[in-house]
Scaffold this motif. Structure first.
Motif, mmCIF file in Angstrom:
data_model
loop_
_atom_site.group_PDB
_atom_site.id
_atom_site.type_symbol
_atom_site.label_atom_id
_atom_site.label_comp_id
_atom_site.label_asym_id
_atom_site.label_seq_id
_atom_site.Cartn_x
_atom_site.Cartn_y
_atom_site.Cartn_z
ATOM 1 N N ILE A 253 0.835 -1.205 0.000
ATOM 2 C CA ILE A 253 0.000 0.000 0.000
ATOM 3 C C ILE A 253 0.868 1.254 0.000
ATOM 4 O O ILE A 253 0.610 2.214 -0.744
ATOM 5 C CB ILE A 253 -0.946 -0.010 1.212
ATOM 6 C CG1 ILE A 253 -1.973 -1.152 1.079
ATOM 7 C CG2 ILE A 253 -1.662 1.334 1.348
ATOM 8 C CD1 ILE A 253 -2.858 -1.314 2.297
ATOM 9 N N LEU A 254 1.926 1.255 0.807
ATOM 10 C CA LEU A 254 2.792 2.430 0.869
ATOM 11 C C LEU A 254 3.488 2.684 -0.462
ATOM 12 O O LEU A 254 3.701 3.834 -0.854
ATOM 13 C CB LEU A 254 3.845 2.248 1.970
ATOM 14 C CG LEU A 254 3.340 2.284 3.407
ATOM 15 C CD1 LEU A 254 4.484 2.060 4.377
ATOM 16 C CD2 LEU A 254 2.651 3.612 3.709
ATOM 17 N N ALA A 255 3.851 1.603 -1.173
ATOM 18 C CA ALA A 255 4.554 1.762 -2.449
ATOM 19 C C ALA A 255 3.694 2.443 -3.500
ATOM 20 O O ALA A 255 4.224 2.942 -4.505
ATOM 21 C CB ALA A 255 5.025 0.404 -2.963
ATOM 22 N N GLU A 256 2.377 2.485 -3.289
ATOM 23 C CA GLU A 256 1.466 3.111 -4.249
ATOM 24 C C GLU A 256 1.097 4.532 -3.867
ATOM 25 O O GLU A 256 0.344 5.195 -4.573
ATOM 26 C CB GLU A 256 0.192 2.266 -4.364
ATOM 27 C CG GLU A 256 0.442 0.845 -4.877
ATOM 28 C CD GLU A 256 -0.794 -0.023 -4.782
ATOM 29 O OE1 GLU A 256 -1.798 0.464 -4.207
ATOM 30 O OE2 GLU A 256 -0.766 -1.150 -5.306
ATOM 31 N N ARG A 257 1.607 5.002 -2.749
ATOM 32 C CA ARG A 257 1.247 6.332 -2.264
ATOM 33 C C ARG A 257 2.089 7.422 -2.931
ATOM 34 O O ARG A 257 3.190 7.181 -3.425
ATOM 35 C CB ARG A 257 1.418 6.419 -0.744
ATOM 36 C CG ARG A 257 0.637 5.372 0.029
ATOM 37 C CD ARG A 257 -0.828 5.761 0.261
ATOM 38 N NE ARG A 257 -1.649 5.887 -0.907
ATOM 39 C CZ ARG A 257 -2.219 4.822 -1.547
ATOM 40 N NH1 ARG A 257 -2.008 3.600 -1.130
ATOM 41 N NH2 ARG A 257 -2.976 5.036 -2.594
ATOM 42 N N LEU B 60 6.039 8.146 -2.578
ATOM 43 C CA LEU B 60 6.717 6.914 -2.143
ATOM 44 C C LEU B 60 6.850 5.891 -3.266
ATOM 45 O O LEU B 60 7.285 4.768 -3.017
ATOM 46 C CB LEU B 60 5.964 6.269 -0.968
ATOM 47 C CG LEU B 60 5.852 7.081 0.317
ATOM 48 C CD1 LEU B 60 5.190 6.243 1.406
ATOM 49 C CD2 LEU B 60 7.218 7.564 0.775
ATOM 50 N N ARG B 61 6.500 6.277 -4.485
ATOM 51 C CA ARG B 61 6.512 5.287 -5.572
ATOM 52 C C ARG B 61 7.922 4.848 -5.933
ATOM 53 O O ARG B 61 8.117 3.816 -6.553
ATOM 54 C CB ARG B 61 5.792 5.853 -6.788
ATOM 55 C CG ARG B 61 4.282 6.031 -6.545
ATOM 56 C CD ARG B 61 3.548 6.543 -7.769
ATOM 57 N NE ARG B 61 2.111 6.608 -7.529
ATOM 58 C CZ ARG B 61 1.505 7.651 -6.977
ATOM 59 N NH1 ARG B 61 2.214 8.722 -6.631
ATOM 60 N NH2 ARG B 61 0.199 7.653 -6.782
ATOM 61 N N ARG B 62 8.922 5.664 -5.583
ATOM 62 C CA ARG B 62 10.307 5.261 -5.812
ATOM 63 C C ARG B 62 11.053 5.096 -4.483
ATOM 64 O O ARG B 62 12.285 5.069 -4.471
ATOM 65 C CB ARG B 62 11.021 6.305 -6.670
ATOM 66 C CG ARG B 62 10.439 6.450 -8.076
ATOM 67 C CD ARG B 62 11.231 7.473 -8.874
ATOM 68 N NE ARG B 62 10.698 7.630 -10.213
ATOM 69 C CZ ARG B 62 11.182 8.470 -11.124
ATOM 70 N NH1 ARG B 62 12.238 9.226 -10.808
ATOM 71 N NH2 ARG B 62 10.638 8.560 -12.316
ATOM 72 N N ALA B 63 10.320 4.994 -3.401
ATOM 73 C CA ALA B 63 10.948 4.937 -2.080
ATOM 74 C C ALA B 63 11.254 3.515 -1.633
ATOM 75 O O ALA B 63 11.948 3.319 -0.638
ATOM 76 C CB ALA B 63 10.061 5.617 -1.042
ATOM 77 N N VAL C 230 5.431 9.593 5.759
ATOM 78 C CA VAL C 230 5.392 8.139 5.897
ATOM 79 C C VAL C 230 4.697 7.740 7.204
ATOM 80 O O VAL C 230 3.868 6.807 7.234
ATOM 81 C CB VAL C 230 6.824 7.565 5.852
ATOM 82 C CG1 VAL C 230 6.808 6.072 6.179
ATOM 83 C CG2 VAL C 230 7.443 7.801 4.488
ATOM 84 N N ALA C 231 5.016 8.441 8.279
ATOM 85 C CA ALA C 231 4.365 8.131 9.554
ATOM 86 C C ALA C 231 2.860 8.354 9.464
ATOM 87 O O ALA C 231 2.065 7.582 10.022
ATOM 88 C CB ALA C 231 4.965 9.001 10.658
ATOM 89 N N ASP C 232 2.446 9.411 8.764
ATOM 90 C CA ASP C 232 1.021 9.682 8.607
ATOM 91 C C ASP C 232 0.349 8.582 7.794
ATOM 92 O O ASP C 232 -0.753 8.136 8.134
ATOM 93 C CB ASP C 232 0.836 11.039 7.926
ATOM 94 C CG ASP C 232 -0.634 11.403 7.784
ATOM 95 O OD1 ASP C 232 -1.294 11.637 8.816
ATOM 96 O OD2 ASP C 232 -1.136 11.438 6.639
#
Length: 479
Positions: free
Chosen positions: A168-172, A175-178, A243-245
């Motif tokens: 899920i985070l990778a799609e935010r 963050l897509r390259r994080a 990221v924390a949010d």
């Protein structure tokens, strides 16, 4: 005359007549000769006059011709002068036109360069504004995704939960390259997320562009290093808060009580030329405390916000100065204990004396010596050890807490008192569980206390003793 006859009158008359005739003839001849001479003289005079007249006529003609030639030359000179003046006038006009055209072209070229400088400056400002828009531009309304993460926790356990959160985070946004790396500790109800930060080169090295007339070119105005440092630290801080949010939004409060965020940057070490991935920011915060932060407040300073949350933020991120992360997600995942897997050691199910020996063997393998264990009265192992490479004194106080719950901050503060009692320069608190943000903040404030949580303890046991260990949460009756 003697002997001659006297002439007669007739004879004399005849001879006189002949003499007169001869004289007359001579006179006539002389007259004719004079007349002929006069004629010839007249003819010569006429001829001379004619020649003179001819010469005069010729001279007059020559003078007229010369006069005409002079007039023609004058006319030609006038025409040539007029033509020269016309050509000079046309040349001056052409030069004026060329100068005007060149001035207009130069003005247009200057304007184009000024427009280029303004456009490139706008691009830089937009890039810097985009860096500052990480929080305002983050994804909203993610709470419905809690159902997905909750289902993943029920069906896949801690690893399934971590994988779902990572996906899920990778799609935010942002963050897509994080390449988010996620670990979940169910005992501590702690979610740890490690992400790749944007490289420092992402901050424009130039502050603006301007046209310099003396160089007839667009010249970059370099950004001062202190300003670049400020912008990059601000970007790192914003991304950590973002990221924390996200982590708080997509997970349920009953599943995640503590959120840890580590921000790493992939770079090249200028000293060795080898790739490195230092941690530039580490945040460990209780969910309730984080939710009190107003991330959408325009006056929020991300750097000061992290300081308020007692996070670790590199003082020199441009220089790749690292911070030590509170939690390493790579150490959070537990080794498998399923059937067929290699034998593992359950730390919480061990006999207390076996656990004491394990801790002693671990630190001896790590290079400590002169191990001494006082009486333990708190369910852990207290020890005083010496290590040769410790800077001052070499004495280190070690306290091990075999807990299944989060170690309270009072235990860490108590270690500091023990350090002073034994005149130890360093102290370690080792636990099978985890530490809260307050413990990490106190250890950072003291600067000489190292916290080793369950994940790090398992990694140390594997590294130095070659044994896989887990923390099941089951305690022995005597522990």
């Amino acid at each position: 005359m003697a002997g001659s006859k006297p002439k007669g009158v007739a004879q004399q008359l005849f001879e006189a007549q002949q003499r007169r005739a001869a004289h007359k003839a001579a006179l006539e001849k002389a007259a004719r000769a004079a007349q002929e001479k006069e004629k010839r003289a007249a003819a010569r005079r006429e001829e001379a006059a004619a020649r003179q007249a001819q010469r005069a006529a010729e001279e007059s003609a020559k003078r007229q011709q010369a006069s005409d030639a002079r007039q023609v030359q004058q006319v030609l000179r006038e025409l040539e002068k007029r033509e020269t003046l016309r050509q000079q006038a046309e040349a001056r006009q052409a030069l004026v036109r060329e100068r005007d055209a060149a001035r207009d072209e130069k003005a247009r070229a200057v304007q184009r360069l000024k427009d280029e400088a303004a456009e490139r400056t706008r691009e830089i400002e937009q890039r810097v504004a985009a860096i500052g828009g990480v929080l305002t531009g983050r994804d909203r309304g993610l709470e419905p995704l809690r159902a997905d993460t909750g289902a993943a926790l029920e069906s896949g356990g801690a690893d399934g939960f971590a994988d779902c959160v990572s996906q899920i985070l990778a799609e935010r946004a942002f963050l897509r390259r994080a390449h988010p790396e996620v670990a979940y500790s169910p005992d501590a109800r702690r979610l740890t997320v490690a992400v790749d930060l944007p490289r420092p080169e992402g901050v424009p090295s130039d502050r603006a562009f301007r046209y310099v007339a003396a160089q007839e070119a667009v010249v970059a105005i370099p950004r001062r290093e202190a300003e670049t440092q400020r912008v990059y630290r601000d970007a790192v801080a914003r991304l950590a808060l973002c990221v924390a949010d996200y982590a708080a939004a997509i997970t349920a409060p009953e599943a995640v009580e503590v959120i840890a965020v580590n921000g790493h940057v992939r770079a090249t070490d200028p000293a060795t030329g080898r790739p490195v991935r230092p941690c530039l920011v580490s945040l460990l915060v209780e969910r309730d405390a984080f939710e009190l932060v107003a991330l959408d407040e325009p006056s929020l300073d991300p750097v000061r916000c992290l300081a308020h949350l007692r996070a670790l933020l590199s003082d020199d991120p441009l220089g790749l100065q690292p911070v030590i992360p509170f939690v390493d997600p790579g150490l959070e995942r537990r080794p498998s204990t399923e059937a067929g897997a290699a034998t593992v050691l359950d730390l919480t199910a061990m006999d207390p004396y076996d656990f004491e020996r394990l801790i002693r063997d671990l630190f001896l393998a790590m290079g400590f010596r002169a191990w001494k264990t006082p009486d333990s009265r708190d369910g852990g192992v207290d020890a005083v050890a010496v290590r040769d490479d410790i800077a001052i004194g070499g004495v280190c106080v070690i306290q091990a807490k075999r807990y299944t719950r989060t170690v309270p901050v009072e235990a860490v503060r108590a270690l500091y008192g023990t350090m002073q009692e034994h005149k130890a320069y360093t102290g370690l608190v080792v636990t099978t569980s985890s530490f809260g943000p307050a413990s990490h903040a106190f250890a950072a404030e003291v600067g000489r206390i190292t916290l080793v949580d369950g994940a790090r303890l398992r990694a140390l046991i594997k590294e130095h003793l070659g044994v896989d260990a887990v923390v099941s949460g089951r305690r022995t009756a005597t522990s």
